[in-house]
Design an enzyme around this catalytic site. Sequence first.
Site, PDB file in Angstrom:
ATOM      1  N   LYS A 215       1.783   1.954  -4.761  1.00 15.22           N
ATOM      2  CA  LYS A 215       1.966   1.450  -6.126  1.00 15.22           C
ATOM      3  C   LYS A 215       1.903   1.758  -7.837  1.00 15.22           C
ATOM      4  O   LYS A 215       1.992   2.125  -8.696  1.00 15.22           O
ATOM      5  CB  LYS A 215       2.995   0.119  -6.241  1.00 15.22           C
TER       6      LYS A 215
ATOM      7  N   GLN B 270       1.906  -6.281  -3.101  1.00 15.91           N
ATOM      8  CA  GLN B 270       2.436  -6.704  -1.198  1.00 15.91           C
ATOM      9  C   GLN B 270       3.844  -4.875  -1.260  1.00 15.91           C
ATOM     10  O   GLN B 270       4.177  -4.140  -2.442  1.00 15.91           O
ATOM     11  CB  GLN B 270       2.440  -7.119  -1.319  1.00 15.91           C
TER      12      GLN B 270
ATOM     13  N   GLY C 254      -3.932  -4.382  -3.556  1.00 15.99           N
ATOM     14  CA  GLY C 254      -5.443  -3.205  -4.345  1.00 15.99           C
ATOM     15  C   GLY C 254      -4.744  -1.601  -4.693  1.00 15.99           C
ATOM     16  O   GLY C 254      -3.808  -0.826  -3.431  1.00 15.99           O
ATOM     17  N   HIS C 255      -4.973  -2.190  -6.088  1.00 12.97           N
ATOM     18  CA  HIS C 255      -4.101  -0.534  -6.196  1.00 12.97           C
ATOM     19  C   HIS C 255      -4.782   0.721  -6.789  1.00 12.97           C
ATOM     20  O   HIS C 255      -5.752   0.364  -7.657  1.00 12.97           O
ATOM     21  CB  HIS C 255      -3.117  -0.863  -7.484  1.00 12.97           C
TER      22      HIS C 255
ATOM     23  N   ASP D  35       0.434  -1.568   0.207  1.00 13.58           N
ATOM     24  CA  ASP D  35       0.321  -0.062   0.182  1.00 13.58           C
ATOM     25  C   ASP D  35       0.955   1.256   0.364  1.00 13.58           C
ATOM     26  O   ASP D  35       0.394   2.244   0.488  1.00 13.58           O
ATOM     27  CB  ASP D  35      -0.991   0.006   1.475  1.00 13.58           C
TER      28      ASP D  35
HETATM   29  P1  GDP Z   1      -0.826   0.357  -3.220  1.00 14.22           P
HETATM   30  O1  GDP Z   1      -1.618  -1.057  -3.349  1.00 14.22           O
HETATM   31  O2  GDP Z   1       0.877   0.291  -3.632  1.00 14.22           O
HETATM   32  O3  GDP Z   1      -0.864   0.793  -4.903  1.00 14.22           O
HETATM   33  O4  GDP Z   1      -1.581   1.407  -2.066  1.00 14.22           O
HETATM   34  P2  GDP Z   1      -2.859   1.578  -2.174  1.00 14.22           P
HETATM   35  O5  GDP Z   1      -3.872   2.088  -3.348  1.00 14.22           O
HETATM   36  O6  GDP Z   1      -3.347   0.495  -1.712  1.00 14.22           O
HETATM   37  O7  GDP Z   1      -2.609   2.658  -0.955  1.00 14.22           O
HETATM   38  C1  GDP Z   1      -2.082   3.494  -1.419  1.00 14.22           C
HETATM   39  C2  GDP Z   1      -3.193   4.865  -1.026  1.00 14.22           C
HETATM   40  O8  GDP Z   1      -2.626   6.162  -1.315  1.00 14.22           O
HETATM   41  C3  GDP Z   1      -4.017   5.286  -2.123  1.00 14.22           C
HETATM   42  O9  GDP Z   1      -5.774   5.455  -1.422  1.00 14.22           O
HETATM   43  C4  GDP Z   1      -3.805   6.648  -2.920  1.00 14.22           C
HETATM   44  O10 GDP Z   1      -4.463   7.138  -4.167  1.00 14.22           O
HETATM   45  C5  GDP Z   1      -3.637   7.625  -1.895  1.00 14.22           C
HETATM   46  N1  GDP Z   1      -1.828   8.187  -2.292  1.00 14.22           N
HETATM   47  C6  GDP Z   1      -0.686   7.967  -2.640  1.00 14.22           C
HETATM   48  N2  GDP Z   1      -0.381   8.856  -2.951  1.00 14.22           N
HETATM   49  C7  GDP Z   1      -0.546   9.810  -2.640  1.00 14.22           C
HETATM   50  C8  GDP Z   1      -0.128  10.849  -1.847  1.00 14.22           C
HETATM   51  O11 GDP Z   1       0.935  10.986  -2.466  1.00 14.22           O
HETATM   52  N3  GDP Z   1      -1.045  11.773  -1.628  1.00 14.22           N
HETATM   53  C9  GDP Z   1      -1.743  11.056  -0.460  1.00 14.22           C
HETATM   54  N4  GDP Z   1      -2.509  11.753  -0.015  1.00 14.22           N
HETATM   55  N5  GDP Z   1      -2.479   9.508  -0.709  1.00 14.22           N
HETATM   56  C10 GDP Z   1      -2.069   9.104  -2.161  1.00 14.22           C
HETATM   57  P1  IMO Z   2      -0.408  -4.399  -2.313  1.00 10.74           P
HETATM   58  O1  IMO Z   2      -0.740  -4.547  -3.321  1.00 10.74           O
HETATM   59  C1  IMO Z   2      -1.229  -5.018   1.758  1.00 10.74           C
HETATM   60  C2  IMO Z   2      -0.835  -9.099   3.610  1.00 10.74           C
HETATM   61  C3  IMO Z   2      -2.181  -8.689   4.211  1.00 10.74           C
HETATM   62  C4  IMO Z   2      -2.017  -9.748   5.205  1.00 10.74           C
HETATM   63  C5  IMO Z   2      -0.651 -10.909   4.697  1.00 10.74           C
HETATM   64  C6  IMO Z   2      -0.919 -12.070   3.959  1.00 10.74           C
HETATM   65  O2  IMO Z   2      -2.337  -3.419  -2.395  1.00 10.74           O
HETATM   66  O3  IMO Z   2       0.362  -3.312  -1.835  1.00 10.74           O
HETATM   67  P2  IMO Z   2      -2.645 -12.585   1.591  1.00 10.74           P
HETATM   68  O4  IMO Z   2      -3.684 -12.214   2.122  1.00 10.74           O
HETATM   69  O5  IMO Z   2      -1.791 -12.067   0.790  1.00 10.74           O
HETATM   70  O6  IMO Z   2      -2.183 -14.133   2.726  1.00 10.74           O
HETATM   71  O7  IMO Z   2      -2.015 -11.923   3.032  1.00 10.74           O
HETATM   72  O8  IMO Z   2       0.174  -9.746   3.403  1.00 10.74           O
HETATM   73  N1  IMO Z   2      -0.925  -8.326   2.632  1.00 10.74           N
HETATM   74  C7  IMO Z   2      -1.018  -7.158   1.586  1.00 10.74           C
HETATM   75  N2  IMO Z   2      -0.742  -5.768   2.711  1.00 10.74           N
HETATM   76  N3  IMO Z   2      -1.236  -4.518   0.724  1.00 10.74           N
HETATM   77  C8  IMO Z   2      -1.113  -5.387  -0.075  1.00 10.74           C
HETATM   78  O9  IMO Z   2      -1.323  -5.734  -1.592  1.00 10.74           O
HETATM   79  C9  IMO Z   2      -1.330  -7.249   0.070  1.00 10.74           C
HETATM   80  N4  IMO Z   2      -1.356  -7.989   0.006  1.00 10.74           N
HETATM   81  C10 IMO Z   2      -1.444  -8.427   1.191  1.00 10.74           C
HETATM   82  O10 IMO Z   2      -3.268  -7.694   5.035  1.00 10.74           O
HETATM   83  O11 IMO Z   2      -1.159  -9.044   6.033  1.00 10.74           O
HETATM   84 MG    MG Z   3      -2.730  -1.836  -1.517  1.00 10.33          MG
END
Ligand code: GDP
Ligand code: IMO
Ligand code: MG
Length: 421
Positions: free
Chosen positions: A15, A221, A39-40, A12
């Site tokens: 990416k 991840q 979840g991207h 999270d």
């Molecule tokens: P990922 O799994 O690495 O793609 O990240 P996620 O999408 O799960 O979580 C990142 C969250 O931070 C999302 O809600 C993005 O919209 C938000 N986000 C990404 N970059 C920034 C930033 O620079 N500032 C803020 N405030 N939010 C951001």
């Molecule tokens: P993105 O790509 C954050 C965590 C789960 C749990 C552990 C194992 O959005 O960054 P799993 O379902 O893979 O067996 O869970 O890994 N986890 C993540 N945490 N971002 C993710 O993906 C994750 N995918 C799995 O919360 O702790």
């Molecule tokens: Mg994510």
Amino acid sequence: MVDVILGLQWGDEGKGKIVDFFAPRYDLIARFQGGPNAGHTLYVKDKKIVLHQIPSGIFHEGTVNLIGNGVVLDPITLKKECESVAAFGVDFRKNLYIAQRTHLILPTHRALDKASEMLKGEGKIGSTLKGIAPAYMDKTGRNGLRVGDLLDKTFTTQYIKLRLKHQKLLDSVNFQEDLSEWEEEFFEALDFMRQFKIINGEYFINDKLSKGKTVLAEGAQGSMLDVDFGTFPYVTSSNTISAGVCTGLGVAPQQIRDVIGVSKAYCTRVGRGPFPTELDDAVGEDLRKKGNEFGSTTGRPRRCGWIDGVALKFACMINGVTKIVMTKADVLDTFEELKVCTAYSINGQTTEEIPFQMDRMSIEPVLQTFKGWNTDITAAKKFADLPEKMKEYIQFVNKYLGVKISYISNGPGRDQLIENG
Ligand code: GDP
Ligand code: IMO
Ligand code: MG
């Protein structure tokens, strides 16, 4: 030439946004591991969309998107995702390809994931319950079904055989859940998937590379969730690090040029497991609120804390990171004080190394304090616009890691990314 974007923390890191930003510079965007546990989040025309399995380059016409063999793919989730990207006018039939060696997540994998967490009780991992571990277990156990098998006449027989095996396991732990609805959806989704471009991913990608095309590999991840190098057993079931690109796409290591590591300006973790810089107080709560730190896949509140230099340095080492993108820097805008973890103190001994069995020891982070910048940076367009205090913070992390923070993200929007120098 292949560049890689991957997470340096526990996932999270942002990416999705970064891949979406860089995607127009590449011919092909490819996911190489993970599955719908990811979840991207992207913003397309100011609308939020969360991608779980489709690569984050899908919104750019002219880029080809590939789900690589290292992914475990859930057809039900894929169908739903395709419908949601189609609502944005994306023709996924044209520019989404799936490698035939990609393993399938079956409804029983999801049930087995749930059963496994139930059996673990207090020791549960905090899995996303998407069936990831059971699907990878069937891959390494040499039982799994692959996307290419869909085109085979024996598919249903193979499915029934595996399903029976799973049912025996579920019965043995007395796990009872009616899977008939899931299965119905699953078979509908398989029919939907048969219309896709199911290809030999390794020839497809190497053919492009030999013609001088460029590839961006998108990690899911984060490095601290890597099955080998993460905080085992509180990890996911794939190699999330740059080495996973080679096995997850079928490309040779010499093809990899830049490894772009994404890290938040602080740190979060969702699910259970060690997190040395975690803040279980009002400051942590403030980070969660200001950073809107709730899981993109499960909606769970993310655990929050200060940036962990020890874990980041380790991640830079095992990935061969060449550039860092620091995201969510704007979330720190209103903090009076910021801290950076530069070492761990374990039983009175200080170390800058990630210890074995982190989950079985008490780790005190050694923290260096910085003054906050107390300035709204969300409208900044260039590095020179950033407050001095922030530059000091970035400079410190930069020097500590020995890898340049090349970009700073100052908001979730596509245009909120600042190049450093
Ligand atoms: P990922 O799994 O690495 O793609 O990240 P996620 O999408 O799960 O979580 C990142 C969250 O931070 C999302 O809600 C993005 O919209 C938000 N986000 C990404 N970059 C920034 C930033 O620079 N500032 C803020 N405030 N939010 C951001
Ligand atoms: P993105 O790509 C954050 C965590 C789960 C749990 C552990 C194992 O959005 O960054 P799993 O379902 O893979 O067996 O869970 O890994 N986890 C993540 N945490 N971002 C993710 O993906 C994750 N995918 C799995 O919360 O702790
Ligand atoms: Mg994510």
